[in-house]
Scaffold this motif. Structure first.
Motif: not given
Ligand SMILES: Nc1ncnc2c1ncn2[C@@H]1O[C@H](COP(=O)(O)OP(=O)(O)OP(=O)(O)O)[C@@H](O)[C@H]1O
Ligand SMILES: [Mg+2]
Lengths: 275, 253
Positions: A172-174, B49, B52, B54, B57, B82, B85-86, B90, B92, B110, B163, B166
């Protein structure tokens, strides 16, 4: 025939489980019952409202120790809670952080140190530099005792949360810290509170870390920087005294301590279910 | 040609010593639905993935090549994942409602969690997003009940609404219907057509009929390679690679 044997084995196993449960519960029940029967007689109005009386004089009460228990334990829970939670979160959520290994080492070492040494730590760290016994130094000793328990409990409950929960937040962009604070910790709050209560229960019963930190005080005191009494200290001093009256009051204090922990546990759980 | 929203150029994703996808160059056209198909383990999720960040991590992942969003490289130094991803959301495979939150709180999470407090605005966003996710009518009377009380299909639409709330430019969906019953699947397939008015969609699916039904473009992956990309209709009726043909006619995978 095979089926019959399986039924039989099932019965035997169930019986063993019951037996095991009883073996665990019986001593616990016996202890509680014993504390109750021995202690209930000492719980009268004076017990809750009076300062202690000199030995042999009779009467007197536990007011300074009851107040002191609340003050010291709450301070300890605040300090131990913040540091323990922080450490647990770091260990579970940031496994690649450079502080992780030293932190884990500290948690393991602290977890194995006898409680009286926590008192010594606090004596060297707080009492000596501050120039005297204090409730605060007692709280520090208890906090050090709590930290590894809270850290481990926190780490464990955070680990069992599904990884998908974190990814859903990140997607969510957090930012990562926001995910931890607003999604992960709330989702784990039940287990976290259990960990805090476990640590509190463990620390609240300890007299040894308080012997040369909070020290004890026959007068009612709210001053965190002065010496303060506490129920475990009173139990320790009274139980080994030669005065019958004091010994009776030690049982009363033990019962009160047990009741306080049970009530705290119950209230915390109810608050948790409500929210 | 159609306007581009995203594109990858020679994208390779390594998992330690092994490779998830290799050398993939793929255009993602603006406000179209692009489907990624291929047998299990071919790298669809791995590719998705990367779009964005993902993978950030996972310390064993190494990424080579370019991924561009509106011409900007996502992996250039100084780009904030960050912020990416805004813009690239995504959804899942398994629904992931936030367990401590109500339906309403889930949908606006969000925004609320980055400090948007204006109740009226949040309500507006929740309604708009839930409508776009074809869920509004089913939940409008119980917005403040826990989201975990909903059915799996409804939870997945909550994930979609969340999703959308935002307002991402691109929405990545990894097998969004594979854990759902046929009716919920139908509901989600139906809403995709409406969504692409506002948002560019990349969807991974195991289900070739689904890809054929919902997408405008399709990419076929096999063993970490992208074998073929083209307009969905062309790819399904007249594949140019024999492996694509073998897959869509059900001869393997
Ligand atoms: N976290 C990971 N660590 C190591 N290898 C991985 C990881 N994730 C995926 N892989 C490997 O990368 C390859 C591609 O996997 P990926 O999950 O992208 O496939 P997929 O096409 O999404 O498959 P499926 O249809 O089953 O979801 C596989 O060989 C897989 O084993
Ligand atoms: Mg996958």
């Amino acid at each position: 025939m095979n089926l019959r044997r399986r039924y039989l084995r099932d019965r035997v196993m169930v019986a063993l489980v019951y037996l095991g449960t009883a073996l665990v519960l019986l001593p616990l029940g016996f202890i509680l019952l014993h504390v109750f029967t021995q202690g209930i007689g000492a719980l009268n109005w004076a017990f809750f409202t009076q300062p202690p009386a000199p030995p042999g004089e009779g009467g007197g009460g536990m007011l300074p120790a009851i107040v002191g228990t609340f003050v010291i334990d709450l301070m300890a829970l605040a300090m131990g809670g913040v540091l323990g939670l922080g450490g647990g979160v770091l260990m579970a959520e940031y496994p690649d952080h450079p502080l992780n290994r030293p932190l884990r080492l500290v948690a393991n070492v602290l977890g194995g140190v006898p409680a009286i040494l926590m008192g010594l730590f606090a004596f060297v760290l707080v009492v000596e530099p501050m120039g005297g016994f204090s409730a605060f130094s007692g709280a520090v000793a208890l906090a050090i005792l709590m930290i590894p328990i809270i850290m481990r409990a926190t780490e464990e409950v955070l680990r069992i949360l599904p990884w998908e929960l974190r990814e859903a937040g990140l997607a969510l962009g957090l930012p990562r810290w926001r995910v931890t604070l607003s999604l992960i910790l709330p989702a784990a709050r039940g287990g976290i509170v259990t960990g805090l209560l476990l640590a509190l229960a463990r620390a609240a019963g300890e007299a040894a870390p308080l012997l040369f930190t909070a020290f004890g005080n026959p007068f009612l005191s709210f001053d965190p920087l002065g010496p303060m009494d506490s129920l475990p200290l009173k139990i320790y001093v009274y139980a080994i005294s030669p005065y019958e009256d004091w010994i009776r009051q030690a049982w009363g204090a033990a019962l009160l301590l047990a009741l306080m922990l049970m009530v705290t546990n119950y209230l915390a759980r109810r608050a948790l279910r409500r929210s | 040609m159609e306007p581009l929203r995203m594109e990858t150029e020679n994208l390779t994703v390594h998992y330690g010593k092994s490779v998830g996808v290799r050398n993939v160059s793929l255009p993602v056209y603006d406000r179209k639905i692009t489907a990624l198909i291929g047998p299990s383990g071919c790298g669809k999720t791995t590719f998705l993935r990367a779009l964005n960040r993902m993978h950030d991590l996972n310390p064993i992942v190494r990424i080579e090549g370019r991924v561009r969003l509106d011409g900007e490289d996502l992996y250039a130094p100084g780009v904030d994942p960050v912020a990416i991803r805004r813009r690239v959301g995504m959804v899942f495979q398994r629904p992931t409602p936030f367990p401590t939150m109500s339906i309403f709180e889930n949908v606006v999470a969000g925004l609320r969690l980055v400090g948007v407090r204006d109740r009226e605005r949040l309500m507006g966003v929740a309604e708009r997003s839930l409508k776009a996710a074809a869920l509004w009518d089913e939940v409008k009377d119980r917005l403040h009940e826990p989201a975990v009380g909903l059915s799996g299909g409804q939870q997945q639409r909550i994930s979609i609404a969340r999703a959308l709330a935002v307002e991402p430019e691109v929405l990545l969906m990894d097998e969004p219907t594979s854990a759902l019953d046929p009716i919920s699947t139908q509901a989600i397939e139906d809403l995709l057509a409406g969504l692409k008015e506002q948002v560019t969609i990349v969807i991974v699916t195991h289900n070739m009929q689904q890809a054929a039904r919902v997408s405008d473009y399709t990419a076929f992956f096999l063993n970490g390679d992208m074998i073929e990309f083209g307009p969905t209709e062309r790819l399904f009726t007249n594949p140019s690679d024999p492996r694509t043909e073998a897959y869509i006619t059900g001869r393997f995978g």
